[in-house]
Design a protein around this motif. Structure first.
Motif, short mmCIF file in Angstrom:
data_model
loop_
_atom_site.label_atom_id
_atom_site.label_comp_id
_atom_site.label_asym_id
_atom_site.label_seq_id
_atom_site.Cartn_x
_atom_site.Cartn_y
_atom_site.Cartn_z
N ALA A 91 6.39 15.63 3.77
CA ALA A 91 6.19 15.42 2.33
C ALA A 91 5.17 14.33 2.04
O ALA A 91 5.35 13.52 1.15
CB ALA A 91 7.52 15.10 1.63
N LEU A 92 4.09 14.31 2.81
CA LEU A 92 3.02 13.36 2.50
C LEU A 92 2.33 13.82 1.22
O LEU A 92 2.32 15.01 0.91
CB LEU A 92 2.02 13.30 3.65
N TYR A 93 1.72 12.87 0.50
CA TYR A 93 0.99 13.24 -0.71
C TYR A 93 -0.39 13.71 -0.29
O TYR A 93 -1.20 12.91 0.19
CB TYR A 93 0.92 12.05 -1.66
N PRO A 94 -0.70 14.99 -0.48
CA PRO A 94 -1.92 15.55 0.13
C PRO A 94 -3.21 14.98 -0.44
O PRO A 94 -4.22 14.98 0.23
CB PRO A 94 -1.80 17.06 -0.18
N HIS A 95 -3.18 14.49 -1.69
CA HIS A 95 -4.42 14.03 -2.30
C HIS A 95 -4.68 12.55 -2.05
O HIS A 95 -5.63 11.99 -2.53
CB HIS A 95 -4.38 14.30 -3.80
N MET A 96 -3.77 11.91 -1.30
CA MET A 96 -3.96 10.49 -1.04
C MET A 96 -4.28 10.27 0.43
O MET A 96 -3.82 11.02 1.29
CB MET A 96 -2.68 9.71 -1.37
N LYS A 136 -7.23 11.85 5.11
CA LYS A 136 -6.25 12.58 4.30
C LYS A 136 -5.24 13.23 5.24
O LYS A 136 -5.59 13.57 6.38
CB LYS A 136 -6.97 13.67 3.50
#
Lengths: 375, 312
Positions: A91-96, A136
């Motif tokens: 659940a990493l934040y893909p846009h960060m 990313k």
């Protein structure tokens, strides 16, 4: 660092006419020690993940209380519980970027930039991802993502860590490495950790205490060694250890030390034997781990505590050889030394290590043995 | 096309080997040909013809005046105040409709992303306007909703003790914007809803555990996730809004005055009221250029936004 206490925690997803029998988690009781590594283990659908999600606050509890360091958090929102969770999918934040992923929670807390950078750098160094901070998530391998997910949890310095099968998406070798690393990390940080897995090897190698669950109910809470030596019931005995334990059904003999039927007669020695005194004549299941069976040469005079049968399957693993032997109606797995040559279809005799046997009541499936008090 | 290297005497084989040769030749080009020809005939040819007419003297009222016009058509167009009005009207219509459809569509998408009783029915109803043809939209709004005497809105106003508004006369541009938005909100809703539904649940959970409140969750996770989807919506909608015609034709006919004359309607008027194909074509070229400027700005803006979002 915190003591987490779950008292009579119940989860029921409701629906028409649901009652206690439908509880996804049923009266879960556990008090951790400060900084303890607890592993929740069990087959799919046993309620282990639900339990963890209730601790996180992602799932409402239907009954009981959850408290952290004495503070009842049952009705507290997830964000105010000071808990960090590592998800199975990361659940990493893909846009960060990696840095931003790790810094996000700290930014929400409005920490000064210098401290955020320091904490992220520190965590990145510990996890060996300092060179990836600008990337990313999509530019990372599975193992690296896993580290970032861990990093995101540890920079927050939470009171409790929750890890939901964090290694299940990694390949076998990486999994072993990360296992060791998570244990190392836990030693270093000493934060109370709940770790969910369905892999009993992971549970045994990582947990300080293991909670074995089945159908929403706790089967046993104990240290890995004691789970192995003193399983509370047939389910735990079969679940812990690979290959799993052999179960043979018989009757406790009149001598109050043996379990027998027409195919075998096994006499328990020591304290294990004493415990059977009260159960003479009881229908019982005797459990023997494959590693407690050994090859007996055909000309060996020993006849006590011996299982004789026919070799059905031979699986050489290199260091040891697994064989499956048909003993009357039972298929028994044994682990024998690899230099012994046994052929399929041959008769064979196996000797039991009688001080390691388990005996369970055939109807209640509970152990008839008395485990010594935990040290 | 190459002939088979080995001569084959048998009768049945030549056909097979010929088919083989065909396949090994340039099947890609052959298979693509229908699509390319279709595109050429339906897009490139009209575009080139428009371009050609834009530089010709071509007025149906003066069939004997022909020949190369140079940039006369463009000059005439640029000194025509109606053209500038139509340009501004086009921008107002596109801009306002975009803002309304995207914001209302996003709001509805967030609502429909929740579970509630009758969601399926409500969703179908919310999407229904999209299936109504623009001409029908125009007529329904004009006669059944906006009409100052028989209209539903007039009825509501009267019941509230207010004076009914003659929407198309008093607020012509607003009326057009309302109609266009009504038609296109479902489109934004549909696409944004699929965007929301593709957001992994565990990311929301992760951000909640990280300490985000609802607004931060929306701002830092949902909006970046919707970035690409929003881009698609804005791109497609602006292209469609640039070409709005039927709603205007059936309701205000570009009026009152030039209040609702947008570029497509100006092109139509030039061609079929003034019979000046030349000026009409020049305006059409202008519309093409405008559409391209729009897309370039949008691409720049969105790309820049995405990059900035990732740096922050």
């Amino acid at each position: 660092m915190a003591i987490v206490e779950l008292k009579d925690v119940v989860k029921n997803y409701g629906g028409k006419g649901s009652d206690a029998a439908d509880n996804a988690v049923d009266r879960f009781n556990l008090t951790t020690r400060d900084g303890e590594f607890i592993v929740l283990v069990g087959p799919s659908g046993c309620g282990k993940t639900t339990t963890m999600r209730m601790i996180a606050g992602l799932e409402n509890i239907s009954g009981g209380t959850i408290s952290i360091d004495g503070r009842d958090v049952s009705q507290v929102a997830p964000k105010d519980r000071d808990i960090a969770m590592v998800f199975q999918s990361y659940a990493l934040y893909p846009h960060m970027s990696v840095f931003e992923n790790m810094a996000f929670a700290l930014r929400l807390k409005k920490l000064p930039d210098a401290e955020i950078t320091a904490r992220v750098q520190e965590a990145a160094k510990v996890l060996d991802i300092a060179h990836l901070l600008e990337r990313k998530p999509r530019a990372l391998s599975g193992g690296q993502r896993q580290r970032v997910a861990l990093g995101r949890a540890i920079v927050r310095q939470p009171q409790v860590f929750l890890m939901d099968e964090p290694l299940s998406n990694l390949d076998a070798k990486l999994r072993v490495d990360m296992r060791a690393e998570i244990v190392k990390l836990h030693r270093k940080l000493a934060v109370t950790t709940f770790y969910v897995t369905h892999d009993q090897v992971e549970a045994m190698t990582m947990g300080q205490r293991i909670v074995v669950m089945l159908n929403g109910k706790i089967q046993q809470i104990d240290t890995p060694q004691r789970l192995y030596e003193w399983p509370a019931n047939i389910f735990v005995a079969g679940f812990i250890g690979t290959p799993s334990m052999n179960f043979l059904r018989g009757k406790v003999g009149a001598d109050k030390r043996s379990v027998a039927n027409e195919h075998f007669n096994l006499t328990l020695t020591g304290a294990r034997g004493d415990a059977l005194a009260a159960h003479a004549g009881t229908e019982a299941v005797v459990g023997i781990r494959p590693e407690h069976l050994s090859y007996l040469a055909p000309n060996d005079p020993i006849t006590e505590n011996v299982l004789s049968g026919v070799v059905e399957v031979v699986e050489p693993l290199g260091s040891v050889t697994m064989i499956q032997v048909q003993v009357g109606p039972y298929r028994v797995t044994a682990q024998i030394e690899s230099h012994l040559t046994v052929a399929m279809g041959e008769p064979i005799r196996l000797r039991c290590q009688t001080d390691k046997l388990q005996v369970f009541d055939a109807t209640s499936e509970q152990s008839l043995l008395q485990a010594p008090a935990a040290s | 096309m190459s002939s088979p290297a080995v001569a084959v005497p048998s009768r049945s084989k030549p056909a097979a080997s010929k088919a083989k040769a065909n396949l090994s030749g340039a099947p890609v080009r052959r298979l693509l040909a229908p699509a390319v020809i279709f595109m050429f005939v339906w897009m490139i040819v009209p575009l080139v013809m428009t371009l050609y007419y834009a530089f010709r003297r071509y007025n149906l009222m003066m069939p004997d005046v022909t020949g190369f016009a140079g940039i006369t058509n463009f000059k005439l167009m640029f000194i025509d105040p109606t053209f500038w009005d139509s340009l501004i009207n086009t921008l107002v219509l596109v801009g306002a409709s975009l803002v309304i459809t995207v914001s209302v569509g996003l709001g509805l998408a967030i609502l429909f992303n929740r579970t509630f009783v009758g969601r399926g029915v409500a969703r179908t109803l919310a999407i229904a306007p999209f299936f109504v043809m623009p001409v029908v939209t125009g007529l329904i709004w004009k006669n059944m909703l906006f009409h100052p005497v028989y209209g539903l809105l007039a009825w509501v106003f009267r019941h509230l003790g207010l004076n009914p508004i003659d929407w198309l006369a008093q607020y012509p541009m607003l009326s057009i914007i309302i109609m266009v938005s009504w038609e296109w909100i479902p489109f934004a809703l549909l696409i944004l809803l699929t965007g929301l539904q593709s957001l992994p649940e565990d990311q929301i959970e992760a951000v909640r555990l990280d300490g985000a409140n609802r607004w931060q969750e929306f701002r830092h996770i949902v909006v970046p996730h919707l970035g690409q989807v929003l881009y698609v919506v804005v791109m497609l909608e602006s292209i469609f809004f640039l070409t709005s015609f039927a709603e205007i034709y059936t309701t205000t006919s570009g009026g009152p005055g030039t209040a609702t004359t947008n570029l497509p309607y100006y092109i139509y008027q030039s061609a079929f009221f003034q019979y000046d194909i030349g000026i009409s074509s020049a305006a059409a070229i202008g519309a093409v250029i405008l559409a391209n400027i729009f897309s370039i700005f949008l691409i720049r803006f969105v790309a820049g936004n995405l990059n900035a979002g990732s740096r922050r």
